[in-house]
Scaffold this motif. Structure first.
Motif, PDB file in Angstrom:
ATOM      1  N   PRO A 221     -15.680   5.868  -4.356  1.00  0.00           N
ATOM      2  CA  PRO A 221     -16.301   5.787  -3.146  1.00  0.00           C
ATOM      3  C   PRO A 221     -16.931   5.184  -2.461  1.00  0.00           C
ATOM      4  CG  PRO A 221     -16.599   8.052  -4.741  1.00  0.00           C
ATOM      5  CD  PRO A 221     -16.081   6.990  -5.361  1.00  0.00           C
ATOM      6  N   LEU A 222     -16.206   5.145  -0.944  1.00  0.00           N
ATOM      7  CA  LEU A 222     -17.136   3.665  -0.301  1.00  0.00           C
ATOM      8  C   LEU A 222     -17.385   5.127   0.889  1.00  0.00           C
ATOM      9  CD1 LEU A 222     -14.681   1.669   1.555  1.00  0.00           C
ATOM     10  CD2 LEU A 222     -16.540   1.320   0.780  1.00  0.00           C
ATOM     11  N   ALA A 223     -17.571   6.207   0.601  1.00  0.00           N
ATOM     12  CA  ALA A 223     -18.494   7.056   1.234  1.00  0.00           C
ATOM     13  C   ALA A 223     -19.626   7.455   0.660  1.00  0.00           C
ATOM     14  CB  ALA A 223     -17.688   8.646   1.645  1.00  0.00           C
ATOM     15  N   VAL A 224     -19.483   7.160  -0.493  1.00  0.00           N
ATOM     16  CA  VAL A 224     -21.205   7.084  -1.490  1.00  0.00           C
ATOM     17  C   VAL A 224     -21.584   5.969  -0.734  1.00  0.00           C
ATOM     18  CG1 VAL A 224     -22.016   7.362  -3.900  1.00  0.00           C
ATOM     19  CG2 VAL A 224     -19.905   8.562  -3.660  1.00  0.00           C
ATOM     20  N   LEU A 225     -20.962   4.485  -1.313  1.00  0.00           N
ATOM     21  CA  LEU A 225     -21.542   3.184  -0.981  1.00  0.00           C
ATOM     22  C   LEU A 225     -22.374   3.680   0.393  1.00  0.00           C
ATOM     23  CD1 LEU A 225     -19.195   1.071  -3.081  1.00  0.00           C
ATOM     24  CD2 LEU A 225     -21.232   1.961  -3.656  1.00  0.00           C
ATOM     25  N   GLU A 226     -21.471   4.014   0.994  1.00  0.00           N
ATOM     26  CA  GLU A 226     -21.708   3.735   2.864  1.00  0.00           C
ATOM     27  C   GLU A 226     -23.386   5.057   2.737  1.00  0.00           C
ATOM     28  OE1 GLU A 226     -18.116   2.816   4.985  1.00  0.00           O
ATOM     29  OE2 GLU A 226     -18.374   4.962   4.121  1.00  0.00           O
TER      30      GLU A 226
ATOM     31  N   VAL B 219      -9.239   4.231   0.290  1.00  0.00           N
ATOM     32  CA  VAL B 219      -8.594   2.781  -0.084  1.00  0.00           C
ATOM     33  C   VAL B 219      -8.596   1.663   1.566  1.00  0.00           C
ATOM     34  CG1 VAL B 219      -6.245   2.171  -0.673  1.00  0.00           C
ATOM     35  CG2 VAL B 219      -7.732   3.476  -1.795  1.00  0.00           C
ATOM     36  N   SER B 220      -7.867   2.468   2.493  1.00  0.00           N
ATOM     37  CA  SER B 220      -7.653   1.968   3.776  1.00  0.00           C
ATOM     38  C   SER B 220      -8.353   1.080   4.121  1.00  0.00           C
ATOM     39  CB  SER B 220      -6.944   3.398   4.512  1.00  0.00           C
ATOM     40  OG  SER B 220      -5.840   3.884   4.749  1.00  0.00           O
ATOM     41  N   SER B 221      -9.632   1.937   4.488  1.00  0.00           N
ATOM     42  CA  SER B 221     -11.083   1.212   4.410  1.00  0.00           C
ATOM     43  C   SER B 221     -10.620  -0.027   4.024  1.00  0.00           C
ATOM     44  CB  SER B 221     -11.783   1.682   4.515  1.00  0.00           C
ATOM     45  OG  SER B 221     -12.228   2.903   5.368  1.00  0.00           O
TER      46      SER B 221
ATOM     47  N   ALA C 148       1.008  -1.239   0.465  1.00  0.00           N
ATOM     48  CA  ALA C 148       0.245   0.158  -0.301  1.00  0.00           C
ATOM     49  C   ALA C 148       0.602   0.887  -0.208  1.00  0.00           C
ATOM     50  CB  ALA C 148      -0.529  -0.182   1.197  1.00  0.00           C
ATOM     51  N   GLU C 149      -0.157   2.497  -0.486  1.00  0.00           N
ATOM     52  CA  GLU C 149       1.062   3.525  -0.950  1.00  0.00           C
ATOM     53  C   GLU C 149       0.353   4.684  -0.463  1.00  0.00           C
ATOM     54  OE1 GLU C 149       2.951   4.145  -4.574  1.00  0.00           O
ATOM     55  OE2 GLU C 149       2.431   6.090  -4.113  1.00  0.00           O
ATOM     56  N   GLY C 150       0.382   5.635   0.913  1.00  0.00           N
ATOM     57  CA  GLY C 150       0.163   7.018   0.928  1.00  0.00           C
ATOM     58  C   GLY C 150      -1.502   6.287   2.197  1.00  0.00           C
ATOM     59  N   SER C 151      -1.447   5.235   2.158  1.00  0.00           N
ATOM     60  CA  SER C 151      -2.979   4.855   2.592  1.00  0.00           C
ATOM     61  C   SER C 151      -2.565   4.121   4.071  1.00  0.00           C
ATOM     62  CB  SER C 151      -3.870   3.995   1.616  1.00  0.00           C
ATOM     63  OG  SER C 151      -3.223   2.720   1.034  1.00  0.00           O
TER      64      SER C 151
ATOM     65  N   GLY D 115       4.606   3.547  13.033  1.00  0.00           N
ATOM     66  CA  GLY D 115       3.785   2.952  13.794  1.00  0.00           C
ATOM     67  C   GLY D 115       3.071   3.384  14.285  1.00  0.00           C
ATOM     68  N   LYS D 116       2.613   4.745  13.022  1.00  0.00           N
ATOM     69  CA  LYS D 116       1.464   5.333  13.977  1.00  0.00           C
ATOM     70  C   LYS D 116       0.206   5.220  13.039  1.00  0.00           C
ATOM     71  CE  LYS D 116       3.681   9.221  15.400  1.00  0.00           C
ATOM     72  NZ  LYS D 116       4.146  10.817  15.446  1.00  0.00           N
ATOM     73  N   TYR D 117      -0.485   3.612  13.469  1.00  0.00           N
ATOM     74  CA  TYR D 117      -1.523   3.121  12.903  1.00  0.00           C
ATOM     75  C   TYR D 117      -2.487   3.898  12.966  1.00  0.00           C
ATOM     76  CZ  TYR D 117       2.556  -0.234  11.908  1.00  0.00           C
ATOM     77  OH  TYR D 117       3.035  -0.675  12.423  1.00  0.00           O
ATOM     78  N   LYS D 118      -3.480   4.226  12.132  1.00  0.00           N
ATOM     79  CA  LYS D 118      -5.029   4.191  12.809  1.00  0.00           C
ATOM     80  C   LYS D 118      -5.602   3.320  12.539  1.00  0.00           C
ATOM     81  CE  LYS D 118      -4.247   9.082  12.386  1.00  0.00           C
ATOM     82  NZ  LYS D 118      -4.288   9.720  10.682  1.00  0.00           N
ATOM     83  N   TYR D 119      -5.800   2.285  12.588  1.00  0.00           N
ATOM     84  CA  TYR D 119      -6.395   0.908  12.164  1.00  0.00           C
ATOM     85  C   TYR D 119      -6.100  -0.253  13.454  1.00  0.00           C
ATOM     86  CZ  TYR D 119      -8.441   2.723   8.316  1.00  0.00           C
ATOM     87  OH  TYR D 119      -9.196   3.103   7.544  1.00  0.00           O
ATOM     88  N   ASP D 120      -6.457  -0.729  14.036  1.00  0.00           N
ATOM     89  CA  ASP D 120      -5.911  -1.714  14.843  1.00  0.00           C
ATOM     90  C   ASP D 120      -6.184  -3.174  14.245  1.00  0.00           C
ATOM     91  OD1 ASP D 120      -6.259  -0.403  17.406  1.00  0.00           O
ATOM     92  OD2 ASP D 120      -8.101  -0.769  17.321  1.00  0.00           O
ATOM     93  N   LEU D 121      -4.612  -3.555  13.750  1.00  0.00           N
ATOM     94  CA  LEU D 121      -3.829  -4.879  12.589  1.00  0.00           C
ATOM     95  C   LEU D 121      -4.955  -5.429  13.085  1.00  0.00           C
ATOM     96  CD1 LEU D 121      -0.603  -3.729  11.619  1.00  0.00           C
ATOM     97  CD2 LEU D 121      -3.077  -2.827  11.128  1.00  0.00           C
TER      98      LEU D 121
END
Lengths: 502, 480
Positions: B376-381, B18-20, B7-10, B47-53
């Motif tokens: 866009p996932l936001a649109v689908l959601e 993309v991250s979701s 993954a790049e930049g996400s 190390g600063k992750y925005k998700y719980d892996l």
């Protein structure tokens, strides 16, 4: 040279002979002035002593002490001199004027500390009269200060003060030497040294005043003054480094706002090789003489100074034959080569395409080849002239045929050495510190090895061989660097700028 | 099977579509092990992750484009470069459409290469640059060009020197740097390479470069060519290229990707997660307009604010909610705030990161004003939550809102990109017609339920991975 170019160029653009002569005079003052003034004073004192038929032992003592003070002070200061020159050039280029005066004092502390210690050891150890030791100590320390101020003298604009300092010092020193025997009838080396000290003290105070006046309270922030310094100060080496600092000058200015103090240690960390270069160049110049003192032909003067009069005198006079190069070099470099060099780096830093940069390189290279050839030609002319005259005239000064032979070879040695020094300085314009370090190391190694290996009579030939090897290699190096200058200019720059903070 | 997701930049540093997508893919496949090869912009993100892996993530390899700051390199090194390698390097540096990547990978893997910084300070590299400048870039300022090329190629050179994690399959979430790393991984290990391209990377970079003030006009083309070159590498090497919708497929073919490699797997959302969400309070008669976005330039928040200023004049009791993180580009966020002040628009709230299921039900309609999007996932959601949409004409928005010859009807309006008036008018239209809002909301909800479910999306990837796993098993049994 921290920068006398603009002033000289201004003078050279006016065609009148008077101006032209003044330009040469200025370059003479700032380049060979300090050394020449001191040498002349010593010769003057010697002549006075000879005229009054002073004892040979005292004459030898005066000469021995003066030579030792001269060589030692020159070598000590040379450790910092090249680095200080670079530092001052950088400061002028980056307009960090407020750091210049602190650098004068910082350099003085660093130069004077070993000088005072060495001198102190001499005063304690030498079995000589206290008056003589103290006079020599003072003479030596004053020389250290004068050599150090010499770096800043090249960046001064008030040449009148500089000239005045040397003239007054020289006249006072010589007059003292002439008058002293008249008044007191004493012809002791100690008294003569004290007399010289007074003269040198005048020069020192004059120079210190000029430096203080230029870089002290009144910073050159006015439009005119800045213009002058801008145009004169940036040595090629600085410009080369300027490529690294593309867009980084504002950071420097910021730094200068924050840190107005100057720490020599930081410059030492930044340019350690320049210290090595300065030291090796100076040592390389004197090694043959030192070896000669140590060898069998050396004699003890008053049990203190190991000397070799039959060799030292030819060295002394032979060195004077290099004055044309020392004077002309500054003029050639600052008025013809420097503008081309600057143009090259301006094309690099500006919007120049590869073709334009290449053209600028060729222009510069052409001027450089021309100037170096001219310099070699002129110096060769003077060297040959000196050799021819030496054969006829030196016997009148008491030179034996062996001494004349030594003088002839030494004149040729210094021809090569001085040109080698010129090439080295040009290489430093291109920031080729690595190359120059290697060259000065080779020069020193050759000079030391040959001096030790060759027979006594051939020490001058050892210097000659070493100088010519160094000159040949330096010419090769210069050719190589000029040919690959684009690569040096661009790829020598680090991927990321990590500068030692100042 | 062990899958390396490049993954790049996400993921996992940045939240967003993309991250979701990556997170839900990994979470939904506990049967596979995942190695995350994350390329971040700055080492500060380490190390600063925005998700719980998820538990099935067995390794995270972190690489950053600013890693070259650690390596000053030494100059003066000489390399032995064969004519073939020279040609490949020349093509690479000049951003040529075709680069012999095999030769390049081979050469860079050679033990004699050393560090990237050493090479970029070598005479060989400088000679290549000089030659190029003589032939191709005669009139550009050489110094600028020198630094431009250096900064362009250095991050990739550094990345290519990094070790490649072992995996049975390499799956790039985009082309670009990630695509080249994936290609290198395939070249080194012989394992298959899949690329899922959400947006069209090269087009997005092109838009970015065109707008970028830091790139002088005479270098824009070169930067753009460079990114197209990276994408071509990925297209050439990939065994399969997955895209989200038809229009992207056409662009990929146009850009040189073989049509036989491309298949479409649309995004999907868990429909049931969006049913029965908390609605706005009874008696709240204001119109709440929401935007589920990260506050970054590519989402064009400024256009959205300008449009809302117009809406506010026509529909005074409307409020505007910008739902998503605003710490990614603080400068841009500050500009948005300044614009709000300049326009004196009230009742605009930046919520920051939050659980969107808590707020999405309270919105009357949603807006997306992006300059570039994939699907866009936001649109689908939002559609799954039954909210009508106003979107710009990017990515598959048109397809999502208007459908592809299906019977569900429009789920909102699609306006031209950056067209403040059109966006504002579409919002006003929906504000003023509650029935239309409901009708469009239902249409969207039905379309998502039937065509864009998470189940379908996951199953497609399960099948895709399985096809490679079968191959692997077959190969293994054949060897036994």
């Amino acid at each position: 040279m921290a920068g006398i170019g603009f002033e000289l160029k201004k003078l050279f653009t006016r065609r009148e002979l008077a101006y032209r002569l003044r330009a040469y005079a200025i370059s003479s003052i700032v380049t060979v002035g300090p050394m020449l003034a001191c040498m002349m004073m010593i010769i003057g004192a010697q002549l006075v002593m000879k005229a009054w038929e002073g004892p040979l032992s005292e004459r030898e003592l005066l000469f021995g002490g003066a030579v030792y003070a001269f060589v030692c002070s020159y070598i000590i200061v040379s450790i910092y001199q090249m680095m200080t020159t670079r530092a001052v050039s950088d400061m002028l280029y980056e307009q960090r004027y407020e750091q210049i005066l602190p650098s004068v004092y910082a350099g003085l502390i660093w130069s004077l500390t070993p000088a005072l210690l060495i001198g102190g050891a001499f005063v304690i150890w030498a079995p000589l009269s206290f008056g003589y030791k103290l006079a020599l100590y003072l003479f030596f320390v004053q020389l250290v200060v004068i050599w150090h101020l010499g770096v800043y003298v090249t960046a001064l604009k008030h040449y009148g003060y500089v000239f005045g300092a040397f003239a007054v010092g020289g006249i006072v020193g010589t007059l003292n030497c002439v008058l002293w025997p008249f008044i007191t009838g004493s012809l002791s080396a100690a008294a003569m040294l004290w007399m010289l000290n007074i003269g040198i003290c005048c020069t020192l105070l004059g120079l210190a005043y000029a430096v203080e006046r230029q870089f002290g309270g009144r910073l050159p922030s006015t439009k005119g003054a800045t213009g002058t310094i801008d145009a004169t100060s940036a040595t090629g080496a600085t410009s080369a480094a300027g490529v690294t600092r593309k867009g980084d000058l504002s950071a420097d200015k910021r730094l200068s706002d924050e840190a107005r103090s100057y720490s020599l240690v930081q410059w030492m960390r930044r340019y350690p090789s320049l210290m090595g270069i300065g030291f090796m160049m100076a040592l390389g110049l004197y090694t043959h003489q030192i070896v000669q003192w140590i060898k069998n032909e050396g004699i003890w003067v008053e049990g203190v100074f190991r000397m070799s009069p039959a060799y030292d005198l030819p060295v002394y006079y032979a060195f004077l034959t290099t004055i044309p190069t020392l004077v002309l070099f500054v003029v050639a470099l600052e008025t013809s080569f420097y503008p081309k060099c600057r143009q090259y780096y301006e094309t690099v830093l500006g919007q120049g395409s590869m073709r334009e940069i290449e053209q600028a390189r060729r222009d510069m290279s052409q001027v450089l080849v021309y100037e170096v050839s001219l310099l070699m030609g002129i110096q060769l002319f003077f060297t040959i002239l000196s050799i021819a005259f030496a054969v006829r005239l030196l016997p009148f000064f008491g030179f034996t045929s062996t001494m004349i032979e030594a003088f002839n070879i030494l004149a040729l040695s210094f021809f090569a050495y001085t040109l080698f020094m010129v090439i080295v300085l040009v290489l430093l314009y291109f920031d080729d510190r690595k190359g120059v370090f290697a060259l000065s190391a080779i020069m020193l190694a050759c000079s030391a090895t040959f001096s030790i290996l060759f027979d006594n009579v051939d020490t001058s030939f050892a210097m000659f061989t070493a100088s010519f090897i160094a000159l040949t290699l330096s010419l090769g190096r210069l050719r190589y660097v000029i040919r690959h200058l684009h690569y040096y200019t661009f790829s020598a720059q680090p991927i990321v700028i990590k500068r030692t903070p100042l | 099977m062990r899958i390396a997701l490049i993954a790049e930049g996400s993921y996992p540093y940045v939240t967003g579509g993309v991250s979701s997508w990556v997170h839900s893919l990994i979470s939904s496949m506990p049967e596979h092990e995942f190695v995350i090869y994350a390329i971040g912009a700055s080492s500060e993100q380490q190390g600063k992750y925005k998700y719980d892996l998820p538990a099935n993530v067995v390794q995270v390899c972190e690489y950053f484009l600013d890693a070259h700051l650690q390596d000053e390199g030494k100059w003066g090194k000489r390399y032995r470069i064969s004519p073939q390698e020279r040609d490949a390097l020349l093509a690479f540096i000049s951003g040529a459409s075709h680069v012999d990547w095999q030769v390049l990978f081979n050469w860079m893997s050679d033990g004699g290469f050393g560090s990237a910084a050493n090479f970029l300070r070598s005479r060989d590299y400088f000679d290549l640059l000089s030659e190029l400048s003589e032939t191709k870039f005669q009139y550009v300022p050489f110094t600028e060009w020198f630094w431009t090329v250096r900064s362009m190629v250095l991050p990739l050179f550094v990345l290519l020197r990094e070790p490649i994690p072992q995996a049975d399959l390499y799956h790039c979430v985009t082309t670009g740097y990630a695509g080249v790393i994936g290609s290198m991984a395939k070249w080194r290990t012989g394992k298959p390479l899949i690329i899922t391209e959400h947006g069209i990377y090269s087009r997005e970079r092109e838009e970015e470069i065109i707008k970028a003030e830091w790139v002088p006009s005479y270098f824009k083309e070169q930067w753009i060519d460079y990114f197209y070159m990276l994408c071509n590498c990925a297209y050439e090497s990939a065994d399969q290229v997955i895209t989200l919708f038809g229009r992207n497929r056409e662009i990929q073919i146009e850009l040189g990707c073989s049509s036989s490699k491309i298949s479409i797997i649309p995004n999907g959302v868990e429909f049931h997660d969006y049913v029965g969400l908390p609605a706005k309070a009874v008696g709240d008669n204001r119109i709440h307009v929401g935007a589920i976005v990260r506050v970054v330039p590519i989402k064009d928040i400024k256009t959205m604010i300008q449009a809302f200023a117009i809406v506010k004049q026509e529909v005074p009791d409307s409020t505007f909610w910008i739902i998503g993180p605003y710490d990614e580009d603080p400068e841009y966020y500050a500009e948005c705030q300044a614009l709000l002040e300049a326009l004196a628009v009230e009742e605009v709230t930046f919520t920051g990161s939050m659980q969107i299921s808590n707020i999405i039900g309270k919105m009357d309609l949603l807006v997306l004003s992006s300059i570039s999007e994939g699907q866009p996932l936001a649109v689908l959601e939002g559609m799954a939550a039954g909210k009508p949409f106003v979107t710009t004409d990017v990515g598959s928005c048109k397809e999502l809102l208007y459908g592809m010859d299906d019977a569900y009807g429009p789920a909102g309006f699609v306006a031209p990109v950056m067209n403040v008036d059109s966006i504002a008018q579409a919002i006003i239209e929906l504000c003023n017609h509650p029935d239309e809002r409901v009708r469009m909301g239902v249409a969207g909800q039905e379309r998502v339920r039937n065509l864009y479910s998470k189940q379908q999306f996951i199953q497609s990837y399960v099948a895709l991975y399985e096809s490679y796993e079968e191959g692997r098993t077959w190969q293994a049994s054949a060897l036994n």
